[in-house]
Design a protein around this motif. Sequence first.
Motif, PDB file in Angstrom:
ATOM      1  N   UNK B 339     -18.094  48.664 -80.684  1.00 29.19           N
ATOM      2  CA  UNK B 339     -17.456  48.972 -81.961  1.00 29.19           C
ATOM      3  C   UNK B 339     -18.485  49.058 -83.092  1.00 29.19           C
ATOM      4  N   UNK B 340     -19.695  48.563 -82.835  1.00 27.18           N
ATOM      5  CA  UNK B 340     -20.725  48.555 -83.880  1.00 27.18           C
ATOM      6  C   UNK B 340     -21.520  49.852 -83.919  1.00 27.18           C
ATOM      7  N   UNK B 341     -21.327  50.679 -82.930  1.00 24.11           N
ATOM      8  CA  UNK B 341     -22.176  51.872 -82.745  1.00 24.11           C
ATOM      9  C   UNK B 341     -21.417  53.111 -83.237  1.00 24.11           C
ATOM     10  N   UNK B 342     -21.679  53.520 -84.467  1.00 23.23           N
ATOM     11  CA  UNK B 342     -20.892  54.593 -85.074  1.00 23.23           C
ATOM     12  C   UNK B 342     -20.962  55.884 -84.270  1.00 23.23           C
ATOM     13  N   UNK B 343     -22.152  56.224 -83.810  1.00 20.45           N
ATOM     14  CA  UNK B 343     -22.286  57.480 -83.059  1.00 20.45           C
ATOM     15  C   UNK B 343     -21.443  57.435 -81.783  1.00 20.45           C
ATOM     16  N   UNK B 344     -21.482  56.296 -81.116  1.00 19.78           N
ATOM     17  CA  UNK B 344     -20.713  56.161 -79.874  1.00 19.78           C
ATOM     18  C   UNK B 344     -19.216  56.180 -80.159  1.00 19.78           C
ATOM     19  N   UNK B 345     -18.821  55.539 -81.246  1.00 17.84           N
ATOM     20  CA  UNK B 345     -17.401  55.516 -81.613  1.00 17.84           C
ATOM     21  C   UNK B 345     -16.923  56.932 -81.910  1.00 17.84           C
ATOM     22  N   UNK B 346     -17.712  57.659 -82.694  1.00 21.20           N
ATOM     23  CA  UNK B 346     -17.321  59.040 -83.033  1.00 21.20           C
ATOM     24  C   UNK B 346     -17.230  59.893 -81.769  1.00 21.20           C
TER      25      UNK B 346
END
Lengths: 366, 366
Positions: B339-346
């Motif tokens: 959940x901390x990884x914006x690129x992965x979340x997107x």
Amino acid sequence: MDAVTFHGPRDMRVSRRPVPVLQQPTDIVVKVKLASICGSDMHPYAGRGVQLDAGIIFGHEFVGEVVDVGSEVKNTKIGDRVASAFTSSCGSCFYCSHDLTCRCSHEEAGRFGYIIDGNGPQGIQAEFARVPLADSTVVPVHDSVTDIEALMLGDILPTGWYCAAKADVEPMAKKHGDGISAAVVGCGPVGLMAILAAQAQGATHVFAVDKVPDRLELAKQFGAEPINGEDVDAAIAAVKDATGGRGVDCAMEAVGHQATVNMSFNMLRMGGTLSSVGLHTDEEFKAFTPWDGYNKNITYRNGRCPARVYMDDIHKLVKNKHWGDPFPGEKLITHRVSLHDEAAVREVYDKFERRIDNCTKVLLIP
Amino acid sequence: MDAVTFHGPRDMRVSRRPVPVLQQPTDIVVKVKLASICGSDMHPYAGRGVQLDAGIIFGHEFVGEVVDVGSEVKNTKIGDRVASAFTSSCGSCFYCSHDLTCRCSHEEAGRFGYIIDGNGPQGIQAEFARVPLADSTVVPVHDSVTDIEALMLGDILPTGWYCAAKADVEPMAKKHGDGISAAVVGCGPVGLMAILAAQAQGATHVFAVDKVPDRLELAKQFGAEPINGEDVDAAIAAVKDATGGRGVDCAMEAVGHQATVNMSFNMLRMGGTLSSVGLHTDEEFKAFTPWDGYNKNITYRNGRCPARVYMDDIHKLVKNKHWGDPFPGEKLITHRVSLHDEAAVREVYDKFERRIDNCTKVLLIP
């Protein structure tokens, strides 16, 4: 014998026909005591929806006296007075055993006077009628039940009962106790019966919506709170105001128009049940959108009444004068016409369609 | 703390937000153990339907550990692991007392992460979340229940359960015994849970319809008979062939498209019940016409699941390994993302929307 026959839109005649005889061991033949015109007859009468065969005997509401019985008939005998469901049904097929006698799959099953390509039983606006599958179609009525009550036992009363049942009046009353509210939209014969049914099934507050003052007056006499539906927004607001802003628990539509189903929807609370028994032939569903239905957590029911399923219970209530003596439904009869008089029959069909002379319920007398 | 925030269609970010604190004595604060993305999130994500406030914390599927409790909270304590309904509810208003917690009228009630004009609780795709009305919103889960099971207890499992319940599976099974057939149209997470629910509620024959082979394979593993819905007519014919030509008793739609509701309708027998839990935002109702509904004696239900109503019962079934150990739902998890990884979340939101990499169920891990 004389019979009212259908020859195309608005072409009703009185014709000579042979007296029907037993064709199957499960048949009975009855001498018709009273017949009536049903609101649903107005669809073929006016040329809407399906095309019925020309020349058929019309109609499906009647009370009669048994004059002949087939060898396998057990529940009635010659001389019995019988109320009949408006559809014949076998009582044992998949649909009959699932409380859906109106969808019976037996080849002798069908709505009286609703013959398409030769299929279906002849109608009953005649001096005599053959009733197929008699044991699971008719109910012998008690001596204390009047002919008009017996006539109403076959269609408008069970259809009103079904409308209330499918609006979940009884399960809601059982679960949540007193205080169940219902709105009946359309106070024709079926709507008025639905008022009586909703009360019997446990509704404590029944609103009755119509535009016709005479019908609203009858609804009031039947114990409902009349609401003039001419101004749709005001009618909806009145129902909401009387139900804590929420709307009713049960909405019952007994007309068969998009507008009345829509009004019923808008009178209903979230999580309520909308029961529509009005037959409508529209090609589009405009009463509510999927999004509106989702946001209301809607239960919506629509369909033809399986009258025979309810007739034993309703017969007991009528016999026991549950709704009073005389039965309030007797007030619906506005016209009595000899079935032998073609001119009078044609005139009263026209009055019924156009609601001339407050024509609400017609007796055709053989 | 880090939180997944919504800033407009397809604009998800990971933002810094203050750790929530108790605001009401009925609140709890939980440390989120797992969060997930729900199919219904795709409506605001893609800009369909309502417009959510920009900058809100997103999401409503989670399991958490209680780290603070308000003074009036009785059913949970610090350290408890809790499953949460996807909507908060008071448990005592008119709607809550009528099994409609999803329509709770309390001002603190609402769907997590579904904030419009400032109204509604913040979402839970974050390290911590405030849960209003905790006693009537969350359920402490047994130690033997896994985090993934607990996560599924709050939305997809009760929504599948509700879909089957509103298709009348249990009352039909009680009334008619063995042999109740059901069709689940749409084998995404909710549809797959609906298969498990229909079986638990008494359906003996469950058809599962989808176009995606992987989902059909899962449906088969869950005990359903897979039917490829790519060829609509063939799929309907297959269901009818297997049900004596009639169609199923219960149709369960878990997609939210006109076409799938229509297919469900056409797979249903006369007198059957069609339950639609797919959220769809269409402005027109095209699934069936009033005439078709009448001729089918239809019961149609649609609406948001009141998850909290069912969670206690379902929690027991999961705890008792009713559906096996491990719980079949664990097979749905295809992606796990920090959940901390914006690129992965997107990226995973995009995959979920477009079903890339067979993306079925995503865990967001704080």
